[in-house]
Structure formats: C-alpha cells, structure tokens
Design a protein around this motif. Structure first.
Motif, PDB file in Angstrom:
ATOM      1  N   HIS A   1      88.702  35.122  61.870  1.00  0.00           N
ATOM      2  CA  HIS A   1      87.698  34.641  60.915  1.00  0.00           C
ATOM      3  C   HIS A   1      88.368  34.489  59.546  1.00  0.00           C
ATOM      4  CE1 HIS A   1      84.083  34.691  58.388  1.00  0.00           C
ATOM      5  NE2 HIS A   1      83.450  34.279  59.466  1.00  0.00           N
ATOM      6  N   PRO A   2      88.049  33.409  58.805  1.00  0.00           N
ATOM      7  CA  PRO A   2      88.736  33.183  57.519  1.00  0.00           C
ATOM      8  C   PRO A   2      88.535  34.307  56.498  1.00  0.00           C
ATOM      9  CG  PRO A   2      86.990  31.554  57.892  1.00  0.00           C
ATOM     10  CD  PRO A   2      87.163  32.312  59.169  1.00  0.00           C
TER      11      PRO A   2
ATOM     12  N   HIS B   1      91.945  27.408  67.458  1.00  0.00           N
ATOM     13  CA  HIS B   1      91.427  28.393  66.490  1.00  0.00           C
ATOM     14  C   HIS B   1      90.182  29.080  67.061  1.00  0.00           C
ATOM     15  CE1 HIS B   1      90.044  30.303  62.844  1.00  0.00           C
ATOM     16  NE2 HIS B   1      91.058  29.807  62.147  1.00  0.00           N
ATOM     17  N   VAL B   2      90.131  30.398  66.952  1.00  0.00           N
ATOM     18  CA  VAL B   2      89.028  31.163  67.558  1.00  0.00           C
ATOM     19  C   VAL B   2      87.665  30.782  66.947  1.00  0.00           C
ATOM     20  CG1 VAL B   2      89.270  33.164  66.005  1.00  0.00           C
ATOM     21  CG2 VAL B   2      88.347  33.496  68.309  1.00  0.00           C
ATOM     22  N   MET B   3      87.642  30.302  65.694  1.00  0.00           N
ATOM     23  CA  MET B   3      86.358  29.884  65.109  1.00  0.00           C
ATOM     24  C   MET B   3      85.876  28.572  65.727  1.00  0.00           C
ATOM     25  SD  MET B   3      85.131  32.189  63.270  1.00  0.00           S
ATOM     26  CE  MET B   3      83.740  31.291  62.575  1.00  0.00           C
ATOM     27  N   ASP B   4      86.823  27.673  66.037  1.00  0.00           N
ATOM     28  CA  ASP B   4      86.446  26.448  66.762  1.00  0.00           C
ATOM     29  C   ASP B   4      85.851  26.828  68.113  1.00  0.00           C
ATOM     30  OD1 ASP B   4      87.113  24.438  64.952  1.00  0.00           O
ATOM     31  OD2 ASP B   4      89.206  24.378  65.575  1.00  0.00           O
ATOM     32  N   LEU B   5      86.500  27.787  68.769  1.00  0.00           N
ATOM     33  CA  LEU B   5      86.038  28.246  70.085  1.00  0.00           C
ATOM     34  C   LEU B   5      84.632  28.858  69.983  1.00  0.00           C
ATOM     35  CD1 LEU B   5      87.213  28.714  73.010  1.00  0.00           C
ATOM     36  CD2 LEU B   5      87.675  31.019  72.267  1.00  0.00           C
TER      37      LEU B   5
ATOM     38  N   THR C   1      88.439  21.473  64.845  1.00  0.00           N
ATOM     39  CA  THR C   1      88.626  20.895  63.505  1.00  0.00           C
ATOM     40  C   THR C   1      89.730  21.610  62.726  1.00  0.00           C
ATOM     41  OG1 THR C   1      86.945  22.378  62.616  1.00  0.00           O
ATOM     42  CG2 THR C   1      86.210  20.176  63.285  1.00  0.00           C
ATOM     43  N   ARG C   2      90.200  22.763  63.242  1.00  0.00           N
ATOM     44  CA  ARG C   2      91.183  23.541  62.489  1.00  0.00           C
ATOM     45  C   ARG C   2      92.572  23.376  63.131  1.00  0.00           C
ATOM     46  NH1 ARG C   2      86.217  25.960  63.146  1.00  0.00           N
ATOM     47  NH2 ARG C   2      85.265  26.891  61.299  1.00  0.00           N
ATOM     48  N   SER C   3      93.611  23.477  62.308  1.00  0.00           N
ATOM     49  CA  SER C   3      94.974  23.265  62.798  1.00  0.00           C
ATOM     50  C   SER C   3      95.588  24.582  63.287  1.00  0.00           C
ATOM     51  CB  SER C   3      95.845  22.696  61.682  1.00  0.00           C
ATOM     52  OG  SER C   3      96.000  23.684  60.683  1.00  0.00           O
ATOM     53  N   VAL C   4      96.719  24.460  63.961  1.00  0.00           N
ATOM     54  CA  VAL C   4      97.449  25.670  64.388  1.00  0.00           C
ATOM     55  C   VAL C   4      97.887  26.465  63.149  1.00  0.00           C
ATOM     56  CG1 VAL C   4      99.519  26.506  65.583  1.00  0.00           C
ATOM     57  CG2 VAL C   4      98.195  24.635  66.561  1.00  0.00           C
ATOM     58  N   GLU C   5      98.299  25.759  62.086  1.00  0.00           N
ATOM     59  CA  GLU C   5      98.680  26.457  60.831  1.00  0.00           C
ATOM     60  C   GLU C   5      97.493  27.253  60.276  1.00  0.00           C
ATOM     61  OE1 GLU C   5      99.711  23.256  61.431  1.00  0.00           O
ATOM     62  OE2 GLU C   5     101.216  22.675  59.943  1.00  0.00           O
ATOM     63  N   ASP C   6      96.300  26.659  60.300  1.00  0.00           N
ATOM     64  CA  ASP C   6      95.094  27.375  59.820  1.00  0.00           C
ATOM     65  C   ASP C   6      94.929  28.666  60.614  1.00  0.00           C
ATOM     66  OD1 ASP C   6      94.428  25.290  58.112  1.00  0.00           O
ATOM     67  OD2 ASP C   6      93.079  24.341  59.566  1.00  0.00           O
ATOM     68  N   ALA C   7      95.103  28.551  61.943  1.00  0.00           N
ATOM     69  CA  ALA C   7      94.904  29.722  62.805  1.00  0.00           C
ATOM     70  C   ALA C   7      95.953  30.790  62.519  1.00  0.00           C
ATOM     71  CB  ALA C   7      94.958  29.301  64.273  1.00  0.00           C
ATOM     72  N   ILE C   8      97.212  30.366  62.358  1.00  0.00           N
ATOM     73  CA  ILE C   8      98.274  31.354  62.084  1.00  0.00           C
ATOM     74  C   ILE C   8      97.989  32.054  60.749  1.00  0.00           C
ATOM     75  CG2 ILE C   8     100.742  31.629  61.571  1.00  0.00           C
ATOM     76  CD1 ILE C   8     101.270  29.231  63.459  1.00  0.00           C
ATOM     77  N   ARG C   9      97.561  31.281  59.749  1.00  0.00           N
ATOM     78  CA  ARG C   9      97.281  31.857  58.420  1.00  0.00           C
ATOM     79  C   ARG C   9      96.115  32.850  58.500  1.00  0.00           C
ATOM     80  NH1 ARG C   9      96.235  27.423  56.253  1.00  0.00           N
ATOM     81  NH2 ARG C   9      98.392  26.943  55.720  1.00  0.00           N
ATOM     82  N   ASP C  10      95.014  32.449  59.144  1.00  0.00           N
ATOM     83  CA  ASP C  10      93.839  33.331  59.223  1.00  0.00           C
ATOM     84  C   ASP C  10      94.169  34.603  60.020  1.00  0.00           C
ATOM     85  OD1 ASP C  10      92.338  31.585  57.718  1.00  0.00           O
ATOM     86  OD2 ASP C  10      91.444  30.569  59.447  1.00  0.00           O
ATOM     87  N   GLY C  11      94.925  34.453  61.094  1.00  0.00           N
ATOM     88  CA  GLY C  11      95.315  35.622  61.888  1.00  0.00           C
ATOM     89  C   GLY C  11      96.208  36.561  61.089  1.00  0.00           C
TER      90      GLY C  11
END
Ligand code: WQD
Length: 340
Positions: A184-185, A235-239, A323-333
């Motif tokens: 989650h962001p 991204h888990v939020m997309d899921l 809608t979110r990128s792999v970079e977004d997911a790595i950053r949020d994680g």
C-alpha cells in the motif's frame, strides 16, 4: 449496505483488498486463523479505512465457529483466499496444503450453501497453467497442468466450484493471479515474510537490508534475452482493486438467495508484461539507489522459463486494467519494508 465475508484476510493480498472494499463502503467481516499473519495488521487496516472492519479469529475448518459468523452477519458474498501459497513448502508438506486449502474450502462452501450465500470471488493462480510445455502469454484457455501440490489445490478448488455452479447455483469468479508485489502506498501494510522469503522481491529487500549478503540468481541459461526467468509482476493494489471489480460484476448477476442461476468464470490478473530477474535487479537499484549484490546460482527445481498473462479478458469482463508500474511496486514495497 452489503456485507462481504473475507477469508484469510490479514495476510498480504487480503489486507490490501480489505482496505479497498471497506473504502468502497461495504461492511467487511474478516475471518483469519492468524497462522500466517499478524493481528497488528488489523489496526493498520483500520487506520486506512473510514469504517472499521469486523474481525473473527477462526479456522475455516472449524465448522461450528464459522457457522456462528454466518449466524451473526447477513453475508451477501464471500471473497475467499485459499490459504497457504508457498510452492516449495507444498512439495515438502502436501497434506498440509490439502488439509488447509481444500478442506477449509469445503467447510466454507458447505456453510455458504446452508446459509444461501451464492456469490464468491476465489483467489486462484497462474500456477495452474502448463508453463512447462506452453509458451506465454497465457490466456484463460491455455492448457492446464499442475506440477506441485499448491497448484493442485487451486485447481481442485476450481473444479469443486464448477460443480457447485452447475448443481447448486453458485456464482463464481476465479481470479488467476500472476506475481503480486509491492505494498500500500501509505507504507502501513505490505508483505512481511516471517521466515526466509521464497519469492524474489522480498528476498531482494532482505539483501538490501543486510540480512543476507547477496541474492542468488537462479541461473542465467534460460531461453530469454538475458538468460534469467521472466515473470509478470503486478502491483498488489491493482490486484486488490480487481477483486472489487470482480465482486461488482457478480453483483450485477444478483445477490438474492432465491436466484438459482449459476455462473462460473476464470479471469487472469496480470499486466501482460514480462520482467526478467536481471531486469528486477536493475529496477530495484534504480528505485532504491542501492547496489544489490548477487551471484549466479543453480536453477531452482520446477522453475518455468517465462510466465506472463494475456490480461485482455479482465478488461472486457471486469473493466479492470493494471495502472501501476513495476517501479511503483518496488518503491511502495521498499517504503513498507523500511518502516518495519
Ligand atoms: C520469480 C523468479 C525464480 C528467488 C510465485 C508464487 C506462486 C504464484 C506465482 C500466485 C523465478 C527467481 C526467486 C530468489 C531467484 N503466485 N528467484 N532468486 O516462482 O513465479 O512463483 O508466483 O499464486 O504462488 O510462489 O515467483 O518470486 O518465487 O520467483 O532468482 O531468491 O525469481 O527462480 O525465476 P514464482 P518467485
């Protein structure tokens, strides 16, 4: 207001979906036996939602306790996460997986029949596809073949649900996830493995945190551009948002207990883009500004070369798209892991 029963919901994906459902205005009732999750997650979920969720510590196999929840709440639909999900562990302890995942589902579905609840979103997986013999992208009609007990439990439950659809009027969407990552962001909830992480990104974070000296890249002679395996990281939020879309799509079929028209559908949840292990290393270094030490190590048994989705059906059937990128997911994680 409709009430949604959510099983195994304090874990990784479940906690994110709980936030999405509660913020969409639904009454959320969570059932979890806490075997693989922390009660502290409940507090974090409630910090992220306007209306607190209800929680019951209960094992799905405990029919008496579970039936009390159906007695207390007028449940309109169930979002069911089948429980344990580690491929390697399932090969060592298959009966644990049959017992927990399959038996838990049987008890839950029996009670759904008893209390007239027919709408269900089930979390299935891309592991049911025959990734050893068929090249991606995988559509929902790609041939199926399971090569570990975890995958088999997903397929067994899908088959069971087809029976319940045909004969007892269940309305089901089985969502076949590819590789969920990120958090989650807010950084309040995310994936925090209790033991040595088996999945790629959590392990990468542990290396960055200094818990391990290097990442073992599980070989670089696969038939891919850089020789490392390719996966579809989502991204888990997309899921989590896709579960809401799936539920809304089921709701359009009706939630009345007298409606006996059954339906069963399977839908892939992925981005349609593949990323290799080496690309994940590069993206992580770019996002975190940290050097990630790695070594090329022997292959991991049972690894498929390349797995990614054709996600078109999710767009047409659910009006959902990542809608979110792999970079977004790595950053949020990474933000979440650093906050622990
Ligand atoms: C990804 C790649 C590894 C760790 C998972 C789940 C499964 C399912 C699909 C939903 C592989 C490599 C990994 C490491 C590495 N999801 N790797 N070093 O195998 O696709 O399976 O997603 O149901 O439940 O287990 O994902 O993250 O384990 O591995 O080189 O230390 O990273 O070999 O190629 P996988 P993963």
């Amino acid at each position: 207001m409709q009430t949604i029963l959510i099983t195994w919901w304090l874990g990784y994906i479940g906690s994110h979906a709980a936030v999405v459902f509660a913020n969409a205005g639904y009454d959320v009732v969570i059932v979890d036996n806490l075997s693989n999750s922390e009660i502290g997650v409940l507090e974090k979920i409630n910090e992220l939602v306007a209306k607190p969720v209800s929680f019951y510590k209960c094992d799905l196999r405990d029919k008496i306790e579970l039936s009390k929840i159906f007695e207390t709440h007028s449940i309109d639909a169930v979002i069911h996460f089948a429980g344990f999900k580690a491929v390697g562990e399932s090969c060592e302890k298959p009966f644990l997986y049959y017992d927990n995942n399959v038996l838990g589902s049987i008890v839950l579905y029996e009670l759904m029949v008893h209390y007239g609840v027919k709408n269900l979103v089930f979390s299935s997986s891309c592991v049911v596809y025959d990734s050893m013999h068929v090249d991606p992208p995988y559509t929902e009609s790609t041939p199926l073949k399971t090569i570990n007990p975890y995958a088999s439990t997903k397929l067994m439950i899908e088959i069971m649900l087809q029976d319940l659809t045909m004969h007892l009027g269940f309305r089901v969407i089985a969502l076949r996830y590819f590789n969920p990552i990120g958090a989650h962001p807010s950084g309040k909830i995310g994936e925090s493995p209790r033991w040595v992480p088996g999945n790629l990104l959590p392990y990468i974070y542990w290396v960055l945190l200094g818990k391990y000296t290097y990442l073992s890249v599980r070989w670089n002679d696969y038939a891919t551009p850089d020789g490392t395996c390719i996966r579809d990281y989502l991204h888990v939020m997309d899921l989590a948002e896709a579960h809401l879309c799936a539920f809304q799509s089921l709701k359009s079929l009706g939630t009345e207990k007298s409606n006996n028209a059954g339906s069963f559908d399977v839908i892939n949840l992925g981005t349609g883009r593949g990323t290799s292990v080496m690309e994940m290393i590069q993206l992580t270094e770019k996002v975190t500004w940290k050097k990630l030490p790695y070594q090329i190590c022997p292959r991991r048994p049972g690894d498929a070369t390349s797995v990614y989705a054709n996600p078109d059906k999710a767009t047409t059937a659910l009006w959902w798209k990542s809608t979110r990128s792999v970079e977004d997911a790595i950053r949020d994680g990474w933000n979440f892991i650093q906050s622990l």
